[in-house]
Design an enzyme around this catalytic site. Structure first.
Site, short mmCIF file in Angstrom:
data_model
loop_
_atom_site.label_atom_id
_atom_site.label_comp_id
_atom_site.label_asym_id
_atom_site.label_seq_id
_atom_site.Cartn_x
_atom_site.Cartn_y
_atom_site.Cartn_z
N THR A 288 0.84 -1.20 0.00
CA THR A 288 0.00 0.00 0.00
C THR A 288 0.87 1.25 0.00
O THR A 288 2.06 1.19 0.31
CB THR A 288 -0.90 0.06 1.24
OG1 THR A 288 -0.11 0.46 2.38
CG2 THR A 288 -1.57 -1.26 1.51
N ASP A 289 0.28 2.37 -0.33
CA ASP A 289 0.93 3.65 -0.06
C ASP A 289 0.79 3.93 1.43
O ASP A 289 0.07 3.24 2.16
CB ASP A 289 0.33 4.76 -0.92
CG ASP A 289 1.31 5.90 -1.16
OD1 ASP A 289 2.26 6.07 -0.35
OD2 ASP A 289 1.14 6.65 -2.14
N TYR A 290 1.45 4.98 1.89
CA TYR A 290 1.58 5.25 3.32
C TYR A 290 0.21 5.38 4.00
O TYR A 290 -0.53 6.34 3.77
CB TYR A 290 2.38 6.54 3.52
CG TYR A 290 3.01 6.70 4.88
CD1 TYR A 290 4.38 6.55 5.05
CD2 TYR A 290 2.24 7.00 5.99
CE1 TYR A 290 4.96 6.69 6.30
CE2 TYR A 290 2.81 7.14 7.24
CZ TYR A 290 4.18 6.99 7.39
OH TYR A 290 4.76 7.13 8.63
#
Length: 761
Positions: A288-290
């Site tokens: 995932t992104d942050y």
């Protein structure tokens, strides 16, 4: 009797046959070996340890990494951590890896990830600038150098390349991508993956393609905003670079923050499984992104447990920093919201990545202190970055052939970027070491030593306001000083100068993540200073520093010479001097359309036609046609545009079957590079098709007076598109073939290629 040459040819053919037979077998053997190893390892793992491999957490800071009492080390020792991001430095990375390998029950090594976007300590130009070089070999070399330096410091996983197509210059992250064209973006994506990953040797790192998908389509150019488009547009315009990166063998993908079909990308099964894994046959892992699993809650799809279960079942394998997987998946397994198979599949993908990187054979293979001393910020690396920077600059205007400047007389260097060390590298350069780089002023002093007199003044702040309210928060301008005093210092030195060089534009963090701008015009303080300098009636060269296309309409009308230098990286100062003093000839071409006004955004060349079109280049207002009342439709500078110190002439197109060719002649006074561009328009199709699409280019070098025939083979694939049923088809009929120096119709040579039905049926 067989000749020696024939024997060699026969031996060569036999070798090729053997390779064709043995390479698949070798690959199959390696796959079997990996599968057996991971099967045996997973058989020993508890559910908690498997979930731990799906957990990615950040170091406390990128500069100091983890401390002795860091929760990261505790998680690593307990087998509850699969990867760390933003840890820099041999000592800290070694400690974290040793903790995982020596203290955890099974000794599974960690992935070490970092945003290695455009270099490690040798910083290359921002990706948007690199794309303007149209030099795939140099882009691949830059990625290879970045990987070599990062792996010398213990990093083995790069959150790069970013391949999002971006059509709206208001979006700050356009700086990280490769512009507006899917064909060129696809070729650059492939080059970046090759450069970073290579053959997974000790100097290679795993690529992470981002942001999957459509992140660059954020409405109104506002970061993290919603995205909504048809599947036809996705497949034809936005998805190709991701697919190209997947088929180039990228080891990992990063999901985007936005929704796709109203479902967050991180929890979108159609996107992550149906398209990425089934249609494209990709077999890496998805991170995932942050914190994006946590953001699923804000999209209104449930609590953290529900969001985590959705993400896992959709095809997300690793949770970056939301702590959703590590804290909820065990309970979701008990509740029947996920299955053991769901967890096993994700765990296997993460372990396979570590296997491919060689971490199970040697967890410390990227922790060689000798390489830290020898492989980072080397003279060869810095020269490569300097060469790339010079290739990325785009000459927008050169009235009266003001450039190149002679190294003589008195030169005044003025502007907030004139002696600015921190901002030269641009956005997303977290590992830069500015103290080791030289400013533009220092570079000019070296270039002009003993030949010309250089004076320098800041002249103005970036803006008249120290604090700007930007999209998503407040941007605080650095080095804010007394405006009146700065202006007077600049006017004083300018009056004594023979020529004025203005180093102006954006500050580095005015583009990039969470740096959307509602207005793309030059900032007030800088325009006011330019207006004062123009009153002195001196030759002015404007160096425009930017991380995005900016509005240069006023500058085009008033400033004699404009060089768009983007943010050129650690060697930007020297590279700028190379160009403006004529040691190198500018060759960069825009990979974005530069608007006349912000109100034209999103603006891109490969638009669909309208039922009430206005001819390209038309200045007059046409009632009941698709135009504005106050500005023509065209960009100020079109996609593919860029001037040189020399000039090039194009012959008419010669069409021989599927081969289109032109003869290009250097008609000017300098040797130089030209980027010859091929565009195609499908005249009649089953769905509306773009007015033109880039389908090829060649970067050629011509000495003055030299000519070269440039040929393009028009393959079926260049003519295909996704139709209304999402079938990838070539439809017979007429295709307009265009070749020239940029995408503007007035500069393109044209002919018609007819594909008959019986050619492929």
């Amino acid at each position: 009797m067989m000749s020696l040459g024939m024997k060699f040819k026969l031996m060569y053919l036999l070798q090729m046959v053997l390779l064709m037979v043995t390479i698949p077998a070798m690959a199959e053997s390696q796959q079997e070996k990996m599968n057996q190893f991971i099967d045996q390892l997973m058989a020993k793992m508890t559910v908690e340890e498997k979930i731990g491999q799906l957990n990615l957490m950040p170091a406390q800071t990128i500069t100091t990494g983890a401390e002795k009492d860091s929760p990261l080390l505790k998680l690593a020792a307990e087998g509850k951590l699969g990867a760390i991001l933003n840890m820099k430095g041999y000592k800290d990375i070694l400690e974290a890896q040793e903790t995982a390998v020596k203290n955890s029950r099974l000794g599974i090594p960690l992935l070490m990830g970092l945003d290695v976007i455009h270099g490690y300590e040798t910083i290359f130009p921002i990706p948007l600038a690199q794309s303007c070089s149209w030099d795939l070999e140099a882009i691949e070399q830059g990625a290879r150098i970045a990987a070599k330096e990062a792996t010398a410091d213990g990093i083995c996983w790069a959150f790069s390349p970013m391949v999002d197509i971006a059509l709206d210059a208001r979006w700050g992250r356009i700086a990280e991508g490769n512009g507006e064209d899917p064909w060129l973006g696809s070729r650059i994506a492939e080059a970046m993956v090759r450069g970073l990953q290579g053959n997974y040797g000790k100097e290679n790192m795993m690529a992470c393609v981002k942001h999957y998908a459509l992140y660059g389509g954020a409405e109104a150019g506002r970061d993290y905003n919603t995205v909504d488009m048809s599947h036809i547009r996705m497949y034809n315009q936005f998805l190709p670079p991701y697919e190209a990166a997947a088929k180039a063998g990228a080891g990992s993908f990063m999901s985007s923050f936005n929704v796709v079909d109203y479902v967050p990308a991180t929890a979108n099964e159609w996107l992550l499984t149906d398209v990425l894994r089934k249609q494209w046959q990709w077999n890496g892992f998805v991170v995932t992104d942050y914190g994006s699993i946590g953001e699923i809650i804000k999209h209104g799809l449930g609590d953290l447990q529900q969001a985590s279960a959705m993400a896992l079942k959709a095809g997300t394998d690793m949770d970056m920093c939301a702590e959703g997987f590590i804290n909820t998946l065990a309970q979701s397994l008990k509740d029947g919201k996920v299955t053991m198979q769901d967890i096993d599949i994700a765990c296997r993908r993460v372990l396979e990545a570590k296997y491919k990187l060689g971490l199970f054979d040697d967890p410390y293979r990227f922790l060689d202190p000798k390489r830290r001393a020898s492989d980072i910020l080397t003279p060869a690396h810095r020269q490569a970055a300097r060469d790339m920077a010079a290739k990325s600059f785009v000459l927008l205007k050169n009235e009266g052939k003001l450039l190149p400047l002679k190294k003589q007389g008195k030169i005044a260097l003025i502007g907030p970027m004139a002696d600015n060390r921190i901002n030269l590298t641009g956005t997303w350069a977290p590992t830069a070491v500015p103290d080791k780089y030289i400013t533009l002023k220092e570079a000019m002093e070296q270039a002009l030593k003993g030949k010309a007199e250089l004076t320098c003044a800041q002249g103005c702040n970036f803006t008249n306001e120290q604090t700007l309210q930007m999209a998503g928060g407040f941007y605080h301008q650095t080095s804010f000083q007394n405006a009146a005093k700065l202006k007077q210092e600049a006017i004083t030195i300018a009056k004594e100068a023979d020529v004025i060089i203005c180093a102006m534009g954006e500050e580095a963090e005015m583009s990039g993540e969470c740096s959307s701008r509602a207005s793309l015009e030059i900032f007030d303080a800088q325009k006011e200073l330019l207006e004062e300098l123009l009153k002195l009636d001196k030759p002015i060269v404007l160096l425009n520093f930017a991380g995005r296309p900016t509005v240069m309409t006023w500058e085009q009308a008033h400033i004699p010479a404009i060089l768009n230098v983007w943010f050129g990286g650690s060697e930007a100062g020297d590279a700028i001097c190379d160009i403006i003093f004529g040691d190198k000839v500018p060759s960069g071409k825009l990979t974005v359309s530069m608007p006349q006004t912000t109100g034209q955004e999103p603006l891109y060349y490969n638009q669909l036609p309208t039922g009430r079109p206005v001819g390209e280049g038309a200045d007059s207002f046409a009632k009941f046609s698709s135009n504005y009342l106050d500005v023509r439709n065209d960009p100020l500078y079109p996609f593919g545009y860029g001037l040189s110190y020399t000039t090039f002439n194009y012959s008419d197109i010669s069409l021989n079957g599927r081969t289109a060719s032109v003869t290009v002649t250097n008609t000017g006074d300098y040797d130089g590079d030209e980027i010859v561009q091929l565009y195609i328009h499908d005249v009649v199709a089953s769905i509306s098709r773009p007015v033109k699409e880039l389908k090829g280019f060649q970067r050629i070098h011509l000495n003055k007076g030299e000519s070269q025939e440039v040929k393009f083979e028009i393959t079926d694939d260049l003519l295909k598109f996704y139709n209304a049923h999402l079938n990838y088809v070539l439809e017979p009929g007429d295709f307009e073939v265009m070749i020239g120096p940029n995408s503007s119709l007035k500069d393109l040579k044209k002919t018609i290629l007819t594909i008959k039905y019986n050619e492929f049926f």
